[in-house]
Design a protein around this motif. Structure first.
Motif, PDB file in Angstrom:
ATOM      1  N   LYS A  98     -28.457  19.456  34.297  1.00  0.00           N
ATOM      2  CA  LYS A  98     -28.469  18.133  34.385  1.00  0.00           C
ATOM      3  C   LYS A  98     -29.901  17.817  35.028  1.00  0.00           C
ATOM      4  N   SER A 155     -32.308  11.169  32.083  1.00  0.00           N
ATOM      5  CA  SER A 155     -31.432  12.055  31.894  1.00  0.00           C
ATOM      6  C   SER A 155     -30.683  12.048  30.726  1.00  0.00           C
ATOM      7  N   ALA A 204     -33.349  15.638  33.560  1.00  0.00           N
ATOM      8  CA  ALA A 204     -33.862  14.526  34.413  1.00  0.00           C
ATOM      9  C   ALA A 204     -35.321  14.784  34.722  1.00  0.00           C
TER      10      ALA A 204
END
Length: 301
Positions: free
Chosen positions: A145, A101, A149
């Motif tokens: 986010k 990530s 990822a």
């Protein structure tokens, strides 16, 4: 005549069982030879599925490069693998710190991966982040986010390693995605969106790199059983969707997925669904009969 029939039936069943056994043994031996001595990179090797993939490929004699965010957990996995391995047929795994990530660090980690053996034969993109909640309750920051990822992380690793595969005209990229890359589920918009993007990217990549003898495979399980659903009164899990997507108790066991990943690599399958007939039917209906899938009072409940 009755006695003859009584004797023939067990012989037929025994013969069929023998053929099935021989077939499975041939497949097992082919899978073993397909990955022996191959450089296999596994991202998020410290997850439940990552550990099982590591175990399976290590036992088959692959040269493993195990990636994960925590050095301590990587070291524990390393020790666990070599403690039960036959050193005459296995290789000591190499470890690389990689937070999928953290996009800014992925390229450096990819260079370190290539430095381990000078090449990569199989890249298994396993890392993933899950989230559940109403669209209006999930912040844009969290959306990004999840996308980092589940989408940008895997494609960044892939882009860094792909030129090596193309120059050698060999390689195999495996993506552990999910059936939600084909089918959206309520209260998982960010997760499903990232998985749809991943599906689209690697479908395109497969077509682009075929001329270079680089294979691209996508393995789509339902829920992996290590992921625990939290049941709350009145939410969507009490609806048809809970029945719709379940397999066994809470999804597919990581061992089952890991073994399918091995078969996928050995046979160069393009796409695999690990699910019972109901989710597979849902994908079919969603693709060919969307008006039925989205109709009022239909699948949306």
């Amino acid at each position: 005549m009755g006695i003859l029939t009584f004797l023939i039936l067990p012989l037929i069943l025994f013969g069929i069982s023998g053929i099935v056994y021989i077939y499975k043994e041939i497949v097992r031996l082919m899978s073993k030879s397909a990955v022996r001595n191959k450089v296999v990179v596994i991202t998020d090797a410290i997850s439940g599925l990552g550990k099982e993939c590591s175990r399976v490929f290590h036992a088959e004699g692959s040269r493993l490069v195990l990636c994960g965010r925590t050095w301590e957990k990587l070291s524990d996995l390393h020790d666990a693998l070599i403690s039960v391995a036959d050193p005459s047929v296995t290789f000591t795994p190499k470890l690389v710190l990689l937070d999928i990530s953290d996009i800014s660090s992925v390229c450096n980690a990819a260079k370190e991966i290539l430095d381990c053996y000078g090449c990569v034969d199989v890249l298994i993109n396993n890392a993933s982040m899950k989230i559940k909640g109403p669209v209006q309750s999930v912040t844009l920051e969290l959306d990004k986010k999840i996308m980092d990822a589940n989408y940008f992380g895997p494609i960044t690793v892939t882009k860094a390693i792909l030129p090596n595969m193309i120059s050698r005209r060999t390689g195999h990229i495996v993506v552990v995605n999910t059936i939600q890359g084909k089918l959206g589920v309520p209260f998982r918009a960010a997760y499903a969106a990232s998985k749809h993007a991943t599906q689209g990217f690697f479908d395109c990549l497969r077509a682009e790199v075929a001329e270079f003898e680089v294979a691209v495979s996508i393995v789509n399980p339902t829920f992996i059983r290590s992921y625990r659903l939290q049941s709350k009164p009145g939410n969507w899990e009490a609806s048809i969707w809970k029945f719709f997507f379940r397999k066994l108790a809470y999804g597919v066991h990581p061992v089952e997925v890991a073994e399918e990943v091995l078969r996928t690599v050995s046979r160069k399958k393009q796409e695999v669904f690990i699910a019972n007939p109901i989710p597979k039917t849902a994908v079919f209906v969603r693709t060919f009969f969307p008006e039925v899938f989205f109709c009022s009072g239909g699948f949306w409940g």
